[in-house]
Scaffold this active site. Structure first.
Site, PDB file in Angstrom:
ATOM      1  N   ASN A   8      63.756  -8.654 -41.006  1.00  0.00           N
ATOM      2  CA  ASN A   8      61.879  -8.909 -41.087  1.00  0.00           C
ATOM      3  C   ASN A   8      61.654 -10.444 -40.698  1.00  0.00           C
ATOM      4  O   ASN A   8      61.411 -11.253 -41.334  1.00  0.00           O
ATOM      5  CB  ASN A   8      60.858  -8.794 -42.270  1.00  0.00           C
ATOM      6  CG  ASN A   8      60.107  -7.833 -42.339  1.00  0.00           C
ATOM      7  OD1 ASN A   8      59.324  -9.207 -40.727  1.00  0.00           O
ATOM      8  ND2 ASN A   8      59.010  -7.323 -42.805  1.00  0.00           N
ATOM      9  N   HIS A  11      57.849 -13.429 -41.205  1.00  0.00           N
ATOM     10  CA  HIS A  11      56.825 -15.083 -41.273  1.00  0.00           C
ATOM     11  C   HIS A  11      57.788 -16.032 -40.590  1.00  0.00           C
ATOM     12  O   HIS A  11      56.820 -17.703 -40.679  1.00  0.00           O
ATOM     13  CB  HIS A  11      57.448 -14.749 -42.601  1.00  0.00           C
ATOM     14  CG  HIS A  11      56.594 -14.105 -43.606  1.00  0.00           C
ATOM     15  ND1 HIS A  11      55.452 -13.666 -43.574  1.00  0.00           N
ATOM     16  CD2 HIS A  11      57.354 -12.729 -44.180  1.00  0.00           C
ATOM     17  CE1 HIS A  11      55.239 -12.141 -44.156  1.00  0.00           C
ATOM     18  NE2 HIS A  11      56.018 -11.750 -44.861  1.00  0.00           N
ATOM     19  N   HIS A  44      56.422  -6.009 -38.446  1.00  0.00           N
ATOM     20  CA  HIS A  44      55.569  -5.585 -38.948  1.00  0.00           C
ATOM     21  C   HIS A  44      54.550  -5.867 -38.037  1.00  0.00           C
ATOM     22  O   HIS A  44      54.044  -6.682 -38.135  1.00  0.00           O
ATOM     23  CB  HIS A  44      55.165  -5.792 -40.180  1.00  0.00           C
ATOM     24  CG  HIS A  44      54.062  -4.627 -40.399  1.00  0.00           C
ATOM     25  ND1 HIS A  44      53.551  -4.700 -42.055  1.00  0.00           N
ATOM     26  CD2 HIS A  44      53.342  -4.213 -40.382  1.00  0.00           C
ATOM     27  CE1 HIS A  44      52.745  -4.192 -42.271  1.00  0.00           C
ATOM     28  NE2 HIS A  44      51.965  -3.067 -41.158  1.00  0.00           N
ATOM     29  N   ARG A  46      50.382  -5.424 -37.516  1.00  0.00           N
ATOM     30  CA  ARG A  46      49.627  -5.417 -38.559  1.00  0.00           C
ATOM     31  C   ARG A  46      48.268  -4.924 -37.508  1.00  0.00           C
ATOM     32  O   ARG A  46      48.303  -5.075 -36.230  1.00  0.00           O
ATOM     33  CB  ARG A  46      49.756  -6.539 -39.345  1.00  0.00           C
ATOM     34  CG  ARG A  46      50.693  -6.400 -40.750  1.00  0.00           C
ATOM     35  CD  ARG A  46      49.606  -7.458 -41.487  1.00  0.00           C
ATOM     36  NE  ARG A  46      48.575  -6.609 -42.180  1.00  0.00           N
ATOM     37  CZ  ARG A  46      48.790  -6.135 -42.721  1.00  0.00           C
ATOM     38  NH1 ARG A  46      49.691  -6.198 -43.781  1.00  0.00           N
ATOM     39  NH2 ARG A  46      47.872  -6.568 -44.230  1.00  0.00           N
ATOM     40  N   ARG A  50      47.828 -10.624 -38.008  1.00  0.00           N
ATOM     41  CA  ARG A  50      47.868 -11.617 -38.979  1.00  0.00           C
ATOM     42  C   ARG A  50      49.821 -12.543 -38.007  1.00  0.00           C
ATOM     43  O   ARG A  50      48.978 -13.396 -38.200  1.00  0.00           O
ATOM     44  CB  ARG A  50      47.753 -11.976 -40.434  1.00  0.00           C
ATOM     45  CG  ARG A  50      48.780 -10.932 -41.376  1.00  0.00           C
ATOM     46  CD  ARG A  50      48.073 -11.084 -43.094  1.00  0.00           C
ATOM     47  NE  ARG A  50      47.159  -9.973 -43.143  1.00  0.00           N
ATOM     48  CZ  ARG A  50      47.097  -9.815 -43.593  1.00  0.00           C
ATOM     49  NH1 ARG A  50      48.441  -9.676 -44.800  1.00  0.00           N
ATOM     50  NH2 ARG A  50      46.530  -9.273 -44.196  1.00  0.00           N
ATOM     51  N   GLU A  71      56.972  -1.388 -37.965  1.00  0.00           N
ATOM     52  CA  GLU A  71      56.997  -1.133 -38.896  1.00  0.00           C
ATOM     53  C   GLU A  71      55.094  -1.126 -38.758  1.00  0.00           C
ATOM     54  O   GLU A  71      54.850  -2.138 -38.172  1.00  0.00           O
ATOM     55  CB  GLU A  71      56.996  -1.932 -40.350  1.00  0.00           C
ATOM     56  CG  GLU A  71      58.377  -2.320 -41.243  1.00  0.00           C
ATOM     57  CD  GLU A  71      58.144  -3.836 -41.857  1.00  0.00           C
ATOM     58  OE1 GLU A  71      56.946  -3.882 -42.237  1.00  0.00           O
ATOM     59  OE2 GLU A  71      59.401  -2.923 -42.424  1.00  0.00           O
ATOM     60  N   THR A 102      49.208   4.627 -56.275  1.00  0.00           N
ATOM     61  CA  THR A 102      49.199   3.411 -57.179  1.00  0.00           C
ATOM     62  C   THR A 102      49.940   2.156 -56.761  1.00  0.00           C
ATOM     63  O   THR A 102      49.557   0.666 -57.251  1.00  0.00           O
ATOM     64  CB  THR A 102      49.013   3.690 -58.523  1.00  0.00           C
ATOM     65  OG1 THR A 102      50.746   4.729 -58.473  1.00  0.00           O
ATOM     66  CG2 THR A 102      47.801   4.611 -58.727  1.00  0.00           C
ATOM     67  N   GLU A 152      62.766   4.762 -46.589  1.00  0.00           N
ATOM     68  CA  GLU A 152      62.605   3.941 -47.153  1.00  0.00           C
ATOM     69  C   GLU A 152      62.599   3.637 -48.686  1.00  0.00           C
ATOM     70  O   GLU A 152      61.176   3.409 -48.701  1.00  0.00           O
ATOM     71  CB  GLU A 152      62.117   2.186 -46.267  1.00  0.00           C
ATOM     72  CG  GLU A 152      62.526   0.566 -46.977  1.00  0.00           C
ATOM     73  CD  GLU A 152      61.721  -0.279 -45.889  1.00  0.00           C
ATOM     74  OE1 GLU A 152      61.592  -0.063 -44.808  1.00  0.00           O
ATOM     75  OE2 GLU A 152      62.052  -0.953 -46.292  1.00  0.00           O
ATOM     76  N   HIS A 194      61.411  -4.754 -50.085  1.00  0.00           N
ATOM     77  CA  HIS A 194      59.841  -5.172 -50.159  1.00  0.00           C
ATOM     78  C   HIS A 194      60.795  -6.186 -51.127  1.00  0.00           C
ATOM     79  O   HIS A 194      61.296  -5.274 -51.972  1.00  0.00           O
ATOM     80  CB  HIS A 194      59.300  -4.372 -50.272  1.00  0.00           C
ATOM     81  CG  HIS A 194      57.938  -5.331 -50.748  1.00  0.00           C
ATOM     82  ND1 HIS A 194      57.376  -4.944 -49.629  1.00  0.00           N
ATOM     83  CD2 HIS A 194      56.880  -5.718 -51.435  1.00  0.00           C
ATOM     84  CE1 HIS A 194      55.678  -5.921 -49.277  1.00  0.00           C
ATOM     85  NE2 HIS A 194      55.913  -6.799 -51.015  1.00  0.00           N
TER      86      HIS A 194
HETATM   87  N1  PXP Z   1      60.563  -2.828 -45.624  1.00  0.00           N
HETATM   88  C1  PXP Z   1      58.829  -2.905 -45.723  1.00  0.00           C
HETATM   89  C2  PXP Z   1      58.649  -1.488 -45.351  1.00  0.00           C
HETATM   90  C3  PXP Z   1      58.328  -3.708 -45.686  1.00  0.00           C
HETATM   91  O1  PXP Z   1      56.324  -3.370 -45.247  1.00  0.00           O
HETATM   92  C4  PXP Z   1      58.707  -5.268 -45.785  1.00  0.00           C
HETATM   93  C5  PXP Z   1      57.382  -6.113 -45.869  1.00  0.00           C
HETATM   94  O2  PXP Z   1      56.946  -6.595 -44.331  1.00  0.00           O
HETATM   95  C6  PXP Z   1      59.452  -5.418 -46.138  1.00  0.00           C
HETATM   96  C7  PXP Z   1      60.357  -4.565 -46.034  1.00  0.00           C
HETATM   97  C8  PXP Z   1      60.447  -6.398 -46.310  1.00  0.00           C
HETATM   98  O3  PXP Z   1      60.108  -7.084 -47.642  1.00  0.00           O
HETATM   99  P1  PXP Z   1      59.666  -9.013 -47.932  1.00  0.00           P
HETATM  100  O4  PXP Z   1      59.584  -9.492 -47.041  1.00  0.00           O
HETATM  101  O5  PXP Z   1      59.365  -8.993 -49.225  1.00  0.00           O
HETATM  102  O6  PXP Z   1      61.299  -8.798 -47.778  1.00  0.00           O
END
Ligand code: PXP
Length: 245
Positions: A8, A11, A44, A46, A50, A71, A102, A152, A194
Protein backbone atom coordinates in the site's frame (compact mmCIF):
# COMPACT_ATOMS: atom_id res chain seq x y z
CA UNK A 1 1.55 -20.84 -4.14
CA UNK A 2 3.08 -18.50 -1.56
CA UNK A 3 1.48 -15.57 0.20
CA UNK A 4 1.11 -12.51 -2.01
CA UNK A 5 2.42 -9.15 -0.81
CA UNK A 6 0.41 -6.15 -1.94
CA UNK A 7 2.17 -2.94 -0.97
CA UNK A 8 0.00 0.00 0.00
CA UNK A 9 1.67 3.21 -1.23
CA UNK A 10 -0.84 5.67 0.31
CA UNK A 11 1.75 7.17 2.62
CA UNK A 12 4.12 8.06 -0.18
CA UNK A 13 1.24 10.29 -1.30
CA UNK A 14 0.79 11.53 2.28
CA UNK A 15 4.32 12.92 2.13
CA UNK A 16 3.61 14.60 -1.22
CA UNK A 17 0.31 16.11 -0.06
CA UNK A 18 1.99 17.51 3.07
CA UNK A 19 3.74 20.05 0.83
CA UNK A 20 1.66 20.07 -2.33
CA UNK A 21 4.78 19.20 -4.35
CA UNK A 22 4.81 16.78 -7.29
CA UNK A 23 7.17 14.49 -5.31
CA UNK A 24 7.40 11.86 -3.97
CA UNK A 25 5.32 10.13 -6.63
CA UNK A 26 3.33 7.12 -5.35
CA UNK A 27 3.22 5.72 -8.88
CA UNK A 28 7.03 5.66 -9.11
CA UNK A 29 7.09 4.09 -5.66
CA UNK A 30 4.61 1.43 -6.79
CA UNK A 31 6.71 0.59 -9.85
CA UNK A 32 9.77 0.20 -7.63
CA UNK A 33 7.84 -2.09 -5.29
CA UNK A 34 6.87 -4.22 -8.28
CA UNK A 35 10.47 -4.41 -9.45
CA UNK A 36 11.48 -5.43 -5.93
CA UNK A 37 9.07 -8.37 -6.07
CA UNK A 38 5.74 -7.10 -4.68
CA UNK A 39 2.85 -9.07 -6.14
CA UNK A 40 0.49 -6.13 -6.32
CA UNK A 41 -0.18 -2.55 -5.28
CA UNK A 42 -2.92 -1.29 -3.00
CA UNK A 43 -4.19 2.28 -2.69
CA UNK A 44 -7.06 3.81 -0.75
CA UNK A 45 -8.90 6.54 -2.62
CA UNK A 46 -10.49 8.36 0.28
CA UNK A 47 -13.52 10.56 -0.09
CA UNK A 48 -11.50 13.50 1.28
CA UNK A 49 -8.58 12.68 -1.10
CA UNK A 50 -6.15 13.22 1.76
CA UNK A 51 -3.38 11.19 0.12
CA UNK A 52 -4.04 9.25 -3.10
CA UNK A 53 -5.68 11.28 -5.90
CA UNK A 54 -7.84 10.09 -8.80
CA UNK A 55 -4.99 10.75 -11.24
CA UNK A 56 -2.71 8.45 -9.20
CA UNK A 57 -5.18 5.58 -9.54
CA UNK A 58 -5.51 6.21 -13.28
CA UNK A 59 -1.72 6.23 -13.73
CA UNK A 60 -1.37 3.06 -11.66
CA UNK A 61 -3.96 1.32 -13.81
CA UNK A 62 -1.99 2.24 -16.95
CA UNK A 63 1.47 1.46 -15.65
CA UNK A 64 1.30 -1.45 -13.22
CA UNK A 65 2.30 -4.86 -14.50
CA UNK A 66 1.07 -6.79 -11.50
CA UNK A 67 -2.27 -6.08 -9.87
CA UNK A 68 -4.14 -3.02 -8.62
CA UNK A 69 -6.22 -3.32 -5.46
CA UNK A 70 -8.37 -0.21 -4.90
CA UNK A 71 -9.63 0.32 -1.36
CA UNK A 72 -12.71 2.51 -1.24
CA UNK A 73 -15.98 3.24 0.51
CA UNK A 74 -19.13 1.64 -0.90
CA UNK A 75 -20.59 4.87 -2.27
CA UNK A 76 -22.12 5.60 -5.68
CA UNK A 77 -19.31 8.02 -6.54
CA UNK A 78 -16.61 5.50 -5.72
CA UNK A 79 -18.39 2.70 -7.58
CA UNK A 80 -18.52 4.94 -10.69
CA UNK A 81 -14.77 5.57 -10.40
CA UNK A 82 -14.04 1.86 -9.98
CA UNK A 83 -16.17 0.97 -13.01
CA UNK A 84 -14.24 3.54 -15.06
CA UNK A 85 -10.72 2.69 -13.87
CA UNK A 86 -11.29 -1.06 -13.51
CA UNK A 87 -8.88 -2.17 -10.79
CA UNK A 88 -8.30 -5.92 -10.49
CA UNK A 89 -9.69 -5.92 -6.95
CA UNK A 90 -11.88 -3.48 -5.07
CA UNK A 91 -11.61 -3.79 -1.29
CA UNK A 92 -14.60 -2.15 0.35
CA UNK A 93 -13.61 -0.35 3.56
CA UNK A 94 -15.56 1.80 6.02
CA UNK A 95 -14.92 5.53 6.07
CA UNK A 96 -17.70 6.93 8.22
CA UNK A 97 -18.48 6.04 11.79
CA UNK A 98 -21.84 4.46 10.98
CA UNK A 99 -20.20 2.15 8.41
CA UNK A 100 -17.91 0.59 11.02
CA UNK A 101 -18.14 -2.12 13.62
CA UNK A 102 -16.88 -1.29 17.09
CA UNK A 103 -13.35 -2.31 16.20
CA UNK A 104 -13.16 -0.86 12.72
CA UNK A 105 -14.09 -3.37 10.01
CA UNK A 106 -17.12 -2.91 7.77
CA UNK A 107 -20.49 -3.20 9.48
CA UNK A 108 -21.44 -6.06 7.13
CA UNK A 109 -24.37 -7.14 9.30
CA UNK A 110 -25.99 -3.68 9.47
CA UNK A 111 -25.16 -2.72 5.88
CA UNK A 112 -25.61 -6.13 4.30
CA UNK A 113 -28.09 -5.21 1.58
CA UNK A 114 -26.29 -2.04 0.49
CA UNK A 115 -22.93 -3.86 0.42
CA UNK A 116 -24.42 -6.79 -1.51
CA UNK A 117 -25.66 -4.42 -4.20
CA UNK A 118 -22.18 -2.92 -4.61
CA UNK A 119 -20.58 -6.39 -4.65
CA UNK A 120 -23.02 -7.47 -7.39
CA UNK A 121 -22.49 -4.39 -9.50
CA UNK A 122 -18.68 -4.55 -9.42
CA UNK A 123 -18.40 -8.33 -9.80
CA UNK A 124 -20.86 -8.21 -12.70
CA UNK A 125 -18.25 -5.93 -14.31
CA UNK A 126 -15.58 -8.59 -13.58
CA UNK A 127 -13.93 -6.69 -10.74
CA UNK A 128 -13.32 -8.98 -7.75
CA UNK A 129 -14.63 -7.49 -4.51
CA UNK A 130 -13.10 -8.06 -1.09
CA UNK A 131 -14.70 -6.93 2.17
CA UNK A 132 -12.54 -5.62 5.03
CA UNK A 133 -14.01 -7.19 8.16
CA UNK A 134 -13.28 -7.91 11.78
CA UNK A 135 -12.48 -11.56 12.51
CA UNK A 136 -15.88 -12.04 14.15
CA UNK A 137 -18.33 -14.85 13.31
CA UNK A 138 -21.34 -12.63 12.50
CA UNK A 139 -19.33 -10.32 10.25
CA UNK A 140 -17.69 -13.23 8.43
CA UNK A 141 -21.00 -15.01 7.88
CA UNK A 142 -22.57 -11.81 6.53
CA UNK A 143 -19.52 -11.18 4.32
CA UNK A 144 -19.83 -14.60 2.66
CA UNK A 145 -23.56 -14.01 2.13
CA UNK A 146 -22.81 -10.94 0.00
CA UNK A 147 -21.09 -13.18 -2.56
CA UNK A 148 -17.83 -11.19 -2.35
CA UNK A 149 -14.88 -13.09 -3.82
CA UNK A 150 -12.63 -12.23 -0.91
CA UNK A 151 -12.48 -11.29 2.74
CA UNK A 152 -9.69 -9.17 4.18
CA UNK A 153 -9.31 -9.85 7.89
CA UNK A 154 -8.73 -6.68 9.91
CA UNK A 155 -5.50 -7.21 11.84
CA UNK A 156 -5.59 -3.85 13.63
CA UNK A 157 -6.48 -5.24 17.06
CA UNK A 158 -3.72 -7.87 16.76
CA UNK A 159 -1.21 -5.22 15.68
CA UNK A 160 -2.20 -2.97 18.59
CA UNK A 161 -1.87 -5.78 21.16
CA UNK A 162 1.74 -5.47 22.22
CA UNK A 163 1.49 -7.55 25.39
CA UNK A 164 0.29 -10.97 26.45
CA UNK A 165 -2.29 -12.38 26.91
CA UNK A 166 -4.08 -9.97 24.55
CA UNK A 167 -1.70 -10.69 21.68
CA UNK A 168 -2.38 -14.44 21.81
CA UNK A 169 -6.11 -13.77 22.18
CA UNK A 170 -6.11 -11.65 19.02
CA UNK A 171 -4.07 -14.24 17.11
CA UNK A 172 -6.55 -16.91 18.16
CA UNK A 173 -9.46 -14.77 16.93
CA UNK A 174 -7.75 -14.48 13.54
CA UNK A 175 -6.89 -18.21 13.47
CA UNK A 176 -10.50 -19.15 14.22
CA UNK A 177 -11.69 -16.75 11.51
CA UNK A 178 -9.31 -18.24 8.91
CA UNK A 179 -10.35 -21.80 9.74
CA UNK A 180 -14.06 -20.94 9.70
CA UNK A 181 -13.86 -19.12 6.36
CA UNK A 182 -12.01 -21.96 4.66
CA UNK A 183 -14.41 -24.55 6.08
CA UNK A 184 -17.39 -22.56 4.77
CA UNK A 185 -15.92 -21.76 1.38
CA UNK A 186 -13.12 -23.42 -0.55
CA UNK A 187 -12.96 -20.52 -3.00
CA UNK A 188 -13.19 -17.29 -0.96
CA UNK A 189 -9.91 -15.41 -1.13
CA UNK A 190 -8.51 -14.77 2.36
CA UNK A 191 -6.45 -11.61 2.80
CA UNK A 192 -5.31 -9.71 5.88
CA UNK A 193 -4.06 -6.26 6.67
CA UNK A 194 -3.78 -3.17 8.84
CA UNK A 195 -0.95 -2.40 11.20
CA UNK A 196 1.28 -5.23 9.99
CA UNK A 197 5.02 -4.85 10.53
CA UNK A 198 8.19 -6.82 9.93
CA UNK A 199 7.89 -8.06 13.51
CA UNK A 200 4.25 -9.11 13.67
CA UNK A 201 3.74 -10.53 10.17
CA UNK A 202 5.55 -13.84 10.75
CA UNK A 203 3.58 -14.87 13.84
CA UNK A 204 0.35 -13.97 12.00
CA UNK A 205 1.15 -16.15 8.99
CA UNK A 206 2.15 -19.06 11.21
CA UNK A 207 -1.05 -18.79 13.26
CA UNK A 208 -3.38 -18.35 10.27
CA UNK A 209 -2.25 -20.66 7.45
CA UNK A 210 -5.35 -19.78 5.38
CA UNK A 211 -4.07 -16.23 4.66
CA UNK A 212 -3.20 -15.93 0.97
CA UNK A 213 -2.61 -12.22 0.60
CA UNK A 214 -1.35 -9.32 2.71
CA UNK A 215 -1.86 -5.58 2.31
CA UNK A 216 0.94 -3.71 4.05
CA UNK A 217 1.56 0.02 3.88
CA UNK A 218 2.46 2.30 6.76
CA UNK A 219 5.19 0.20 8.39
CA UNK A 220 6.77 -0.78 5.08
CA UNK A 221 6.92 2.81 3.83
CA UNK A 222 8.28 3.84 7.24
CA UNK A 223 11.02 1.20 7.00
CA UNK A 224 11.80 2.48 3.52
CA UNK A 225 12.74 5.87 4.96
CA UNK A 226 15.75 4.13 6.52
CA UNK A 227 16.61 1.34 4.10
CA UNK A 228 14.98 2.32 0.80
CA UNK A 229 11.90 0.83 -0.84
CA UNK A 230 13.66 -2.04 -2.59
CA UNK A 231 15.23 -3.27 0.63
CA UNK A 232 12.01 -2.77 2.60
CA UNK A 233 9.97 -4.81 0.11
CA UNK A 234 12.73 -7.45 0.12
CA UNK A 235 12.66 -7.64 3.91
CA UNK A 236 8.88 -8.19 4.01
CA UNK A 237 9.09 -10.83 1.27
CA UNK A 238 11.80 -12.59 3.28
CA UNK A 239 9.71 -12.44 6.45
CA UNK A 240 6.76 -13.93 4.56
CA UNK A 241 8.90 -16.67 3.04
CA UNK A 242 10.37 -17.40 6.46
CA UNK A 243 6.91 -17.94 7.92
CA UNK A 244 5.62 -19.94 4.93
CA UNK A 245 8.58 -21.76 3.44
N1 PXP B 1 -5.88 -3.11 4.44
C1 PXP B 1 -6.87 -2.19 4.48
C2 PXP B 1 -8.25 -2.61 4.11
C3 PXP B 1 -6.58 -0.85 4.82
O1 PXP B 1 -7.60 0.04 4.84
C4 PXP B 1 -5.26 -0.49 5.12
C5 PXP B 1 -4.95 0.93 5.45
O2 PXP B 1 -5.21 1.73 4.36
C6 PXP B 1 -4.27 -1.47 5.04
C7 PXP B 1 -4.62 -2.78 4.73
C8 PXP B 1 -2.84 -1.16 5.28
O3 PXP B 1 -2.64 -0.84 6.61
P1 PXP B 1 -1.23 -0.30 7.10
O4 PXP B 1 -0.98 0.97 6.36
O5 PXP B 1 -1.41 -0.15 8.55
O6 PXP B 1 -0.22 -1.35 6.72
Amino acid sequence: MGVRLHVNVDHVATLRQARGTPYPDPVEAALRCERAGAHGITVHLREDRRHIQDADVEALRRRLRTLLNLEMAATDDMVAIALRIRPDIVTLVPERRQERTTEGGLDVVGQHDALSRVVDELQHAHIAVHLFVEPDPDALRAALRTGARGVELHTGAYAAADAEPERTRQLQRLATAGRWLRAESTTVRIAAGHGLTLQNVGPLLRAVPEIEELNIGHALVSDAVFVGLDAAVGAYLAAIAGARP
